[in-house]
Structures are given as C-alpha cells and as structure tokens.
Scaffold this motif. Structure first.
Motif, mmCIF file in Angstrom:
data_model
loop_
_atom_site.group_PDB
_atom_site.id
_atom_site.type_symbol
_atom_site.label_atom_id
_atom_site.label_comp_id
_atom_site.label_asym_id
_atom_site.label_seq_id
_atom_site.Cartn_x
_atom_site.Cartn_y
_atom_site.Cartn_z
ATOM 1 N N GLY A 101 0.828 -1.203 0.000
ATOM 2 C CA GLY A 101 0.000 0.000 0.000
ATOM 3 C C GLY A 101 0.854 1.240 0.000
ATOM 4 N N GLN A 102 0.230 2.372 -0.315
ATOM 5 C CA GLN A 102 0.984 3.621 -0.329
ATOM 6 C C GLN A 102 0.512 4.556 0.774
ATOM 7 O OE1 GLN A 102 0.413 6.385 -3.551
ATOM 8 N NE2 GLN A 102 -1.544 5.500 -4.202
ATOM 9 N N LYS A 103 1.450 5.285 1.323
ATOM 10 C CA LYS A 103 1.122 6.289 2.347
ATOM 11 C C LYS A 103 1.996 7.521 2.105
ATOM 12 C CE LYS A 103 -1.375 6.880 6.188
ATOM 13 N NZ LYS A 103 -1.780 8.200 5.673
ATOM 14 N N PRO A 104 1.811 8.168 0.949
ATOM 15 C CA PRO A 104 2.655 9.339 0.641
ATOM 16 C C PRO A 104 2.377 10.495 1.585
ATOM 17 C CG PRO A 104 0.947 9.058 -1.021
ATOM 18 C CD PRO A 104 0.821 7.902 -0.094
ATOM 19 N N GLY A 123 -6.008 11.771 -3.593
ATOM 20 C CA GLY A 123 -4.887 11.834 -2.658
ATOM 21 C C GLY A 123 -5.299 12.364 -1.297
ATOM 22 N N VAL A 124 -6.170 13.367 -1.308
ATOM 23 C CA VAL A 124 -6.573 14.009 -0.046
ATOM 24 C C VAL A 124 -7.628 13.174 0.686
ATOM 25 C CG1 VAL A 124 -7.797 16.028 0.886
ATOM 26 C CG2 VAL A 124 -5.973 16.341 -0.793
ATOM 27 N N GLY A 139 -5.619 10.342 2.468
ATOM 28 C CA GLY A 139 -5.461 11.112 3.712
ATOM 29 C C GLY A 139 -4.234 12.017 3.745
ATOM 30 N N ILE A 140 -3.774 12.452 2.587
ATOM 31 C CA ILE A 140 -2.584 13.317 2.533
ATOM 32 C C ILE A 140 -2.943 14.713 3.058
ATOM 33 C CG2 ILE A 140 -0.788 14.281 1.035
ATOM 34 C CD1 ILE A 140 -1.309 11.879 -0.863
ATOM 35 N N ALA A 152 -11.348 19.767 3.285
ATOM 36 C CA ALA A 152 -10.118 19.181 3.832
ATOM 37 C C ALA A 152 -9.241 20.241 4.479
ATOM 38 C CB ALA A 152 -9.356 18.455 2.725
ATOM 39 N N ILE A 153 -9.268 21.461 3.911
ATOM 40 C CA ILE A 153 -8.477 22.551 4.500
ATOM 41 C C ILE A 153 -8.976 22.831 5.930
ATOM 42 C CG2 ILE A 153 -7.941 25.026 4.347
ATOM 43 C CD1 ILE A 153 -7.939 24.646 1.248
ATOM 44 N N LYS A 154 -10.297 22.765 6.089
ATOM 45 C CA LYS A 154 -10.876 22.980 7.434
ATOM 46 C C LYS A 154 -10.400 21.902 8.401
ATOM 47 C CE LYS A 154 -15.061 25.099 5.667
ATOM 48 N NZ LYS A 154 -16.230 24.559 4.950
ATOM 49 N N ASN A 155 -10.062 20.740 7.838
ATOM 50 C CA ASN A 155 -9.613 19.621 8.684
ATOM 51 C C ASN A 155 -8.091 19.451 8.690
ATOM 52 O OD1 ASN A 155 -12.173 18.678 9.615
ATOM 53 N ND2 ASN A 155 -12.582 17.991 7.527
ATOM 54 N N GLY A 156 -7.384 20.533 8.326
ATOM 55 C CA GLY A 156 -5.935 20.496 8.508
ATOM 56 C C GLY A 156 -5.092 20.334 7.259
#
Ligand SMILES: [Zn+2]
Length: 190
Positions: A27-30, A76-77, A81-82, A167-171
């Motif tokens: 799996g990937q976790k970039p 990706g986001v 979860g990037i 996503a910006i609101k979540n960091g």
C-alpha cells in the motif's frame, strides 16, 4: 527510431538496485501531493530526492489544474489522507512563456483569441494562463513573477473546490514553491 533499449536497460538497473518492492506493494502512504509542470527538467521525485511511495505527483503543462487533476488531487486528499499539497512552479516554463507572448500581444492591442472557436486545447490553455498573469505589466517580461501569478490562480482553483475546501478545514495545508531550472534549487514558501 526511439531508443527503447535504453529505457528497458534503465528499468533493469532500477529494479536490481531497489529491494523494497514487497513493502511498497502492501500500500501507499505518501506524505505530500506535489503538483508540478510536465517539463522534463522538473521531475519532483528527482529534484526533491524522494523515494518511491513518498510523493503523490500530478503533472501537467504549467501545472494547470483541470478536472482530471482535481479528481486525482481529491483521491490523494480524501482517500489517501494526505495533509500537504505542494504547488510547484518553475523558472523557464514554456507554458508560461507562451502566455507571456499573449500578454505582450494584448498590451500591443493585437490579441484576438476566441476561446470557443479555438480547436487546439493547448492554445486554450495558454490563453487561460495568459488570463492568470494579465493585469500586471511586469508579467510580460518577468517570467518568475508570471509563473507565480499562474501558480496562485491554480491554488485558487484548488481552494474553491469543495472537497479540498472541506479538507483545509480539517488540517490540509497548501504551500507554493518555485524550482529554479538554472540552479536546481527549490524554494518553498511556507
Ligand atoms: Zn513548465
């Protein structure tokens, strides 16, 4: 005749040199998304000395963000979860240079472009970059300033897209950067 032998040989030396495929296959976790130009001198993994699996990369001429790019960034986001997007412009960009040419034509009152009648997507893209850099007279001569203004317009497209806005609101963090083709240096504006 294209030199495919060189590529096949290059791939062989690549997989013989790298042993961590089993781990990567799990799996990937970039850590970062990088949006950069397709220019062959701007390969993010190489200029940032990154390993496989570290960067989730989207590239297009002039790092222009359109539907496919937005969808890929969303993946990706939202799914990977990037939490970091690096928007990377570069000096000596051909797409920006084309837009600067249009800006100079416009300043001379000679720009006549009908986006709807155009049959080349490349022409339309250059015209859109031109609109991103128009309004500042130094952008017709200063390629770094023009590249940054185009980059800011691409960042705005990202920020206006609802899944990214959420996503910006979540960091999620979006930062910009500039790669200098002449020196190999990346400047990140964090
Ligand atoms: Zn470029």
């Amino acid at each position: 005749m294209a030199n495919y032998e060189k590529l096949i040989g290059g791939n062989r030396s690549f997989y013989e040199r790298n042993a961590d495929f089993k781990e990567l296959a799990g799996g990937q976790k970039p850590e970062h998304i990088v949006v950069a130009c397709s220019d062959s001198r701007v390969a993010p993994e190489i200029i940032l000395n990154a390993r496989l699996g570290e960067l989730f990369v989207i590239r297009s001429a002039g790092e222009v963000i359109d539907d496919a790019e937005l969808a890929t960034i969303e993946y990706g986001v939202v799914h990977l979860g990037i939490k970091s997007i690096i928007m990377l412009a570069h000096t000596n960009c051909g797409a920006v240079a084309e837009a600067q040419k249009l800006l100079r034509e416009s300043e001379a009152g000679k720009l006549h472009f009908d986006e709807k009648a155009a049959n080349s997507k490349l022409d339309v893209m250059a015209y859109r970059i031109y609109k991103n850099i128009a309004g500042k007279s130094n952008n017709s001569v200063d390629s770094r300033s023009a590249a940054l203004d185009n980059l800011m317009a691409q960042i705005k497209i990202l920020e206006d897209y609802e899944p990214i806005r959420d996503a910006i609101k979540n960091g999620l963090r979006i930062i910009s950067g500039m790669y200098d083709i002449n020196t190999g240096r990346v400047e990140l504006y964090v």
